[in-house]
Design an enzyme around this catalytic site. Sequence first.
Site, PDB file in Angstrom:
ATOM      1  N   GLU A 188       1.233 -10.740   4.065  1.00  0.00           N
ATOM      2  CA  GLU A 188       1.249  -9.425   4.711  1.00  0.00           C
ATOM      3  C   GLU A 188       0.125  -9.353   5.733  1.00  0.00           C
ATOM      4  O   GLU A 188      -1.042  -9.548   5.406  1.00  0.00           O
ATOM      5  CB  GLU A 188       1.073  -8.317   3.666  1.00  0.00           C
ATOM      6  CG  GLU A 188       1.119  -6.923   4.263  1.00  0.00           C
ATOM      7  CD  GLU A 188       0.859  -5.850   3.218  1.00  0.00           C
ATOM      8  OE1 GLU A 188       1.433  -4.752   3.345  1.00  0.00           O
ATOM      9  OE2 GLU A 188       0.081  -6.097   2.280  1.00  0.00           O
ATOM     10  N   LYS A 194      -7.732  -8.367  -4.543  1.00  0.00           N
ATOM     11  CA  LYS A 194      -8.372  -7.483  -5.515  1.00  0.00           C
ATOM     12  C   LYS A 194      -7.528  -6.242  -5.740  1.00  0.00           C
ATOM     13  O   LYS A 194      -6.894  -5.729  -4.826  1.00  0.00           O
ATOM     14  CB  LYS A 194      -9.760  -7.074  -4.986  1.00  0.00           C
ATOM     15  CG  LYS A 194     -10.527  -6.126  -5.874  1.00  0.00           C
ATOM     16  CD  LYS A 194     -11.873  -5.747  -5.243  1.00  0.00           C
ATOM     17  CE  LYS A 194     -12.610  -4.728  -6.083  1.00  0.00           C
ATOM     18  NZ  LYS A 194     -13.909  -4.339  -5.474  1.00  0.00           N
TER      19      LYS A 194
END
Length: 316
Positions: free
Chosen positions: A253, A280
């Site tokens: 992405e 994360k």
Amino acid sequence: MIYTTEVPHLNSGIRSAVTLGKFDGFHRGHQKLVECIKQKSGENCRTIIFTFDLPYKAYQQKCMPKLLLTYEEKREVAEALHADILAECPFTEELMNMEPEVFVKEYLVDRLHAEYVAIGSDFHFGHNRSGNPEVLSALGEKYGFTVEIIEKERDGEREISSTYIREELEQGRMEKVQKLLGYPYFIKGEIVHGRQLGRTIGVPTANLIPPPMKKLPPNGVYVTQSSVGGKVYSGITNVGYKPTVKENFIGVETYLFHCNEDLYGQEAEVRFYKYLRPEKKFDSLSELKTQLDIDVETARAFFEKEYGQALELRLS
């Protein structure tokens, strides 16, 4: 460039300069081999990169390894190297069990009319990998073609190889990977629709689902550039599962700086320059947005330092 999945059969009177190998990555060592055959090219001499669709070990183990270059990407790099022909032949049982001299006579001599062959010092071919540079050189003398054994390109004390590049890629050391390859590591794919959650925080993104055979860098965020529709956009790219929004598939992405176009359905090439941080899970989209602001500023500093680009990249 001509691309074929068969062993070419050149017309009478046409000769060839050939290099043979796996060529996964087309790294600097591979490029050295291609340069050698290009020096022999001429009006009646074609430059041919001869490779197979599967590595020897993959055929033996009946499993497809993750590749540095997909078949499509390998064709793109070979074309950029200005070879005349890329022959990417299916690795079959017949080929695996073919005696070295039979391979040389049927393919290099009868079909390719080879007058010059460049190989690496670790090249093996034929039944039980019994063909080696010395065997090929002796067969060249017998059948009338020249064999040049090219020493490996080196990075300090270590030889440049696909294995070495894989090791560096697995650590996310993209600057070293680029140095070994001679070009930035890249991933190609079609831009597909995502959940469009990025737009809700002012970060519209382009989503790719990489081919299953492509070896990816570690999950995390990277400084990248993407080529789409003939334009190049700087950006940051997340490789992974996007844990904040709980995707269940691995994707690539990219937030493309200064791009407000509808790019869905177009092919993109994402080039990786620097690893920023691991992927994360954030407690909220607001926290994610704050971290992305930091990532963008880091990317801006990188491009300004490396390429002199003064980019206004801050997220709105």
